[in-house]
Design a protein around this motif. Structure first.
Motif, mmCIF file in Angstrom:
data_model
loop_
_atom_site.group_PDB
_atom_site.id
_atom_site.type_symbol
_atom_site.label_atom_id
_atom_site.label_comp_id
_atom_site.label_asym_id
_atom_site.label_seq_id
_atom_site.Cartn_x
_atom_site.Cartn_y
_atom_site.Cartn_z
ATOM 1 N N LYS A 211 0.816 -1.208 0.000
ATOM 2 C CA LYS A 211 0.000 0.000 0.000
ATOM 3 C C LYS A 211 0.857 1.268 0.000
ATOM 4 C CE LYS A 211 -4.122 -1.693 2.418
ATOM 5 N NZ LYS A 211 -4.984 -1.465 3.605
ATOM 6 N N PRO A 212 0.326 2.362 -0.535
ATOM 7 C CA PRO A 212 1.036 3.648 -0.426
ATOM 8 C C PRO A 212 1.051 4.120 1.018
ATOM 9 C CG PRO A 212 -1.165 3.977 -1.321
ATOM 10 C CD PRO A 212 -0.954 2.491 -1.264
ATOM 11 N N GLU A 213 2.098 4.837 1.387
ATOM 12 C CA GLU A 213 2.161 5.412 2.726
ATOM 13 C C GLU A 213 1.112 6.514 2.871
ATOM 14 O OE1 GLU A 213 6.062 6.816 3.593
ATOM 15 O OE2 GLU A 213 7.019 4.870 3.235
ATOM 16 N N GLU A 214 0.521 6.595 4.031
ATOM 17 C CA GLU A 214 -0.478 7.622 4.298
ATOM 18 C C GLU A 214 0.152 9.012 4.191
ATOM 19 O OE1 GLU A 214 -4.427 8.701 5.088
ATOM 20 O OE2 GLU A 214 -3.583 6.684 4.809
ATOM 21 N N LYS A 215 -0.469 9.866 3.386
ATOM 22 C CA LYS A 215 -0.015 11.252 3.193
ATOM 23 C C LYS A 215 1.459 11.316 2.782
ATOM 24 C CE LYS A 215 -3.477 13.312 6.228
ATOM 25 N NZ LYS A 215 -3.757 14.195 7.374
ATOM 26 N N ARG A 227 -0.982 14.820 -6.590
ATOM 27 C CA ARG A 227 -1.871 14.598 -7.715
ATOM 28 C C ARG A 227 -2.776 15.818 -7.766
ATOM 29 N NH1 ARG A 227 -2.315 12.694 -12.636
ATOM 30 N NH2 ARG A 227 -4.454 12.230 -13.209
ATOM 31 N N MET A 228 -2.651 16.649 -8.824
ATOM 32 C CA MET A 228 -3.329 17.943 -8.847
ATOM 33 C C MET A 228 -3.767 18.259 -10.280
ATOM 34 S SD MET A 228 -2.095 21.535 -7.099
ATOM 35 C CE MET A 228 -0.592 21.623 -8.084
ATOM 36 N N ARG A 234 -6.316 18.819 -4.967
ATOM 37 C CA ARG A 234 -4.959 18.414 -4.602
ATOM 38 C C ARG A 234 -5.030 17.256 -3.631
ATOM 39 N NH1 ARG A 234 -0.449 22.553 -2.262
ATOM 40 N NH2 ARG A 234 -0.966 23.515 -4.263
ATOM 41 N N GLU A 235 -4.285 16.182 -3.931
ATOM 42 C CA GLU A 235 -4.277 15.028 -3.027
ATOM 43 C C GLU A 235 -2.920 14.349 -3.063
ATOM 44 O OE1 GLU A 235 -6.186 11.607 -5.927
ATOM 45 O OE2 GLU A 235 -7.572 12.885 -4.807
ATOM 46 N N HIS A 236 -2.607 13.672 -1.985
ATOM 47 C CA HIS A 236 -1.342 12.950 -1.889
ATOM 48 C C HIS A 236 -1.336 11.772 -2.863
ATOM 49 C CE1 HIS A 236 0.309 14.986 1.698
ATOM 50 N NE2 HIS A 236 -0.955 15.113 2.056
ATOM 51 N N LEU A 237 -0.142 11.396 -3.308
ATOM 52 C CA LEU A 237 -0.020 10.239 -4.196
ATOM 53 C C LEU A 237 -0.501 8.982 -3.490
ATOM 54 C CD1 LEU A 237 3.422 10.671 -5.980
ATOM 55 C CD2 LEU A 237 1.189 11.568 -6.613
ATOM 56 N N LYS A 238 -1.205 8.134 -4.234
ATOM 57 C CA LYS A 238 -1.747 6.901 -3.661
ATOM 58 C C LYS A 238 -1.434 5.712 -4.557
ATOM 59 C CE LYS A 238 -5.510 9.415 -1.390
ATOM 60 N NZ LYS A 238 -6.981 9.611 -1.291
ATOM 61 N N ILE A 239 -0.205 5.683 -5.049
ATOM 62 C CA ILE A 239 0.214 4.608 -5.954
ATOM 63 C C ILE A 239 0.906 3.515 -5.149
ATOM 64 C CG2 ILE A 239 1.576 4.036 -7.983
ATOM 65 C CD1 ILE A 239 1.294 6.980 -8.823
ATOM 66 N N SER A 351 14.226 8.177 -18.707
ATOM 67 C CA SER A 351 13.844 9.358 -17.923
ATOM 68 C C SER A 351 12.773 10.116 -18.694
ATOM 69 C CB SER A 351 15.068 10.246 -17.696
ATOM 70 O OG SER A 351 14.720 11.410 -16.989
ATOM 71 N N ASN A 352 11.593 10.352 -18.038
ATOM 72 C CA ASN A 352 10.447 10.836 -18.817
ATOM 73 C C ASN A 352 9.706 12.046 -18.228
ATOM 74 O OD1 ASN A 352 9.068 9.714 -16.658
ATOM 75 N ND2 ASN A 352 8.418 7.893 -17.790
ATOM 76 N N GLN A 353 10.241 12.688 -17.190
ATOM 77 C CA GLN A 353 9.616 13.893 -16.634
ATOM 78 C C GLN A 353 8.170 13.645 -16.197
ATOM 79 O OE1 GLN A 353 10.344 17.434 -19.100
ATOM 80 N NE2 GLN A 353 11.879 16.268 -20.251
ATOM 81 N N LEU A 354 7.900 12.469 -15.678
ATOM 82 C CA LEU A 354 6.541 12.105 -15.280
ATOM 83 C C LEU A 354 5.908 13.127 -14.346
ATOM 84 C CD1 LEU A 354 5.334 8.563 -14.303
ATOM 85 C CD2 LEU A 354 4.901 10.457 -12.739
ATOM 86 N N HIS A 355 6.694 13.667 -13.425
ATOM 87 C CA HIS A 355 6.171 14.605 -12.429
ATOM 88 C C HIS A 355 5.771 15.949 -13.021
ATOM 89 C CE1 HIS A 355 10.356 15.588 -13.044
ATOM 90 N NE2 HIS A 355 10.208 16.730 -12.400
ATOM 91 N N ARG A 356 6.147 16.201 -14.274
ATOM 92 C CA ARG A 356 5.805 17.463 -14.926
ATOM 93 C C ARG A 356 4.513 17.370 -15.754
ATOM 94 N NH1 ARG A 356 11.492 19.816 -17.463
ATOM 95 N NH2 ARG A 356 12.557 20.291 -15.496
ATOM 96 N N GLN A 357 3.866 16.212 -15.741
ATOM 97 C CA GLN A 357 2.620 16.057 -16.481
ATOM 98 C C GLN A 357 1.543 17.008 -15.951
ATOM 99 O OE1 GLN A 357 1.670 11.695 -17.822
ATOM 100 N NE2 GLN A 357 2.543 11.588 -15.778
ATOM 101 N N PRO A 358 0.558 17.337 -16.781
ATOM 102 C CA PRO A 358 -0.508 18.241 -16.340
ATOM 103 C C PRO A 358 -1.242 17.764 -15.092
ATOM 104 C CG PRO A 358 -0.565 17.983 -18.724
ATOM 105 C CD PRO A 358 0.446 17.004 -18.218
ATOM 106 N N GLY A 359 -1.413 16.454 -14.944
ATOM 107 C CA GLY A 359 -2.157 15.937 -13.802
ATOM 108 C C GLY A 359 -1.516 16.184 -12.459
ATOM 109 N N TYR A 360 -0.245 16.589 -12.471
ATOM 110 C CA TYR A 360 0.455 16.899 -11.226
ATOM 111 C C TYR A 360 0.711 18.396 -11.068
ATOM 112 C CZ TYR A 360 1.381 11.880 -11.272
ATOM 113 O OH TYR A 360 1.238 10.512 -11.309
#
Length: 399
Positions: A211-215, A227-228, A234-239, A351-360
């Motif tokens: 499970k993902p860590e809480e917050k 995740r924004m 806005r919510e914490h990652l839950k992956i 390396s794909n800059q995943l964190h720069r996607q619009p969803g974040y």
């Protein structure tokens, strides 16, 4: 003065005795100079996620259907171009044409010891299931360029909300081998696929280790990652369970949720026995402690586990004794996602800059192309369990 020095020596000696035996006996890991990162390919269009490299140097890339429009989800890099593999057209458009037969959205991909390519089809578009929901495993014979096996995972093992993420293969188990798969979806866990029996089952469903860590909070490029999709949401990652690696003897499976800083392991003997009660499988789980953040993991025959640390723009290596060293640090490694170690000792890094996607980023696309595939030289070899694992690599094409 003598008394002060003597007391200091006694205090230091006492502190050493108080250390755990493992810490006292742990070998010293010297800091090494970073390896040079060589860019192998630059991606000017679609955002890649997975990389697999054959023994002869053929390179394959997966592109999940997230926020970008795609004409294909699996490609081979040939002569500097991204060519749909094994073919283009409707075969690559399972989101529109027959998702049970065609490819919908690929995530993890991996070479086995026989140099066959295995891929995971999530059967989702932007993380949402297509209908009919048909997550599947596909194996390609690279000599013929054709499917050798296709297995649609049944709904009792992979219900809607499942997201097949990454995989490891052991062809020494069972009659034809076993595949371990991380499910990072709504109900995280580990899936096991018996190739010979054509059966799959789920393990560690909802276990704390998957499970993902809480917050959970990560900081790529020094900024808190949420995740924004919009400024108001806005919510914490839950992956959940994401990165996966296999020990050289095939006895231990390593894994980590993406939203976690901890590394876990579980017994493969327990995972592959479908008759073993779930509590007995869970009893073999070990918390191996902090390892930093990670997306993908990789392993080698020396028992090292490689970690794509997306906060440090680096690849970290965890030694079997639990100590760490940096393999490469490079500012161009903007979200190192997936790794592939090859027979000649090269570690390929996507390396794909995943964190720069619009969803974040409140709907704003902050990615700056190109995305990159690089590699560094190591002194190790990949874990390849099964027939062909002792074969010498064929002469590689110059890259």
């Amino acid at each position: 003065m003598r008394k002060i020095r003597l007391n200091a020596i006694i205090a230091l000696y006492g502190g050493l005795l108080a250390l755990p035996v493992a810490a006292q006996n742990a070998p010293r890991v010297e800091r090494k100079d970073n390896a040079d990162l060589r860019i192998v390919h630059s991606f000017q269009e679609a955002m890649p996620v997975g990389i697999a490299v054959s023994r002869t140097g053929r390179m394959f890339v997966s592109y999940p259907r997230w926020e970008d429009p795609l004409t294909f989800t699996l490609a081979e890099l040939k002569d500097g171009k991204e060519t749909p593999f094994p073919e283009g057209g409707t075969y690559q458009q399972g989101n529109r044409f027959d998702p049970q037969t065609n490819l919908v959205s690929l995530q993890g991909l991996r070479m086995d010891s026989r140099d066959r390519l295995w891929v995971l089809d999530t059967s989702t578009v932007n993380m949402q299931p297509v209908q009919p929901f048909s997550p599947k495993i596909v194996c390609y014979n690279l000599q013929t360029g054709r499917e050798e096996l296709k297995f649609r995972i049944p709904g009792d093992v992979a219900p809607e909300g499942t997201y097949l993420n990454d995989l490891r293969i052991d062809l020494t188990r069972g009659t034809k081998g076993m595949i371990y798969i991380t499910d990072s979806g709504q109900r995280p866990g580990i899936l096991v696929f018996d190739i010979g029996a054509q059966k799959a089952w789920r393990r560690l469903a909802d276990h704390p280790s998957v499970k993902p860590e809480e917050k959970f909070m990560g900081f790529p490029e020094g900024r808190a990652l949420f995740r924004m999709p919009t400024p108001e949401r806005r919510e914490h990652l839950k992956i959940g369970s994401d990165g996966i690696a296999l020990s050289p003897d095939g006895k231990t499976l390593y894994y980590t949720p993406l939203a976690s800083r901890r590394l876990f392991s579980v017994s493969c003997d327990a995972l592959v026995d479908p008759a073993k009660p779930e509590e007995e499988v869970a009893a073999t789980v070990r918390d191996l402690g902090e390892k930093g953040v990670a997306d993908g993991l990789e392993e080698d025959t020396q028992g090292n586990v490689y970690i794509t640390n997306w906060e440090q723009n680096a690849i970290i290596r965890r030694r079997p004794n639990g100590m760490f060293e940096t393999v490469v640090h490079d500012e161009r490694l903007l979200w190192p996602d997936t790794l592939a170690l090859t027979e000649d000792g090269y570690l390929y890094i996507l390396s794909n800059q995943l964190h720069r996607q619009p969803g974040y980023n409140a709907g704003k696309d902050l990615r700056k192309k190109p995305y990159i595939l690089g590699r560094v030289k190591t002194d190790t070899r990949p874990v390849a369990l099964g027939p062909g694992n002792t074969a010498q690599p064929v002469a590689r094409r110059d890259r």
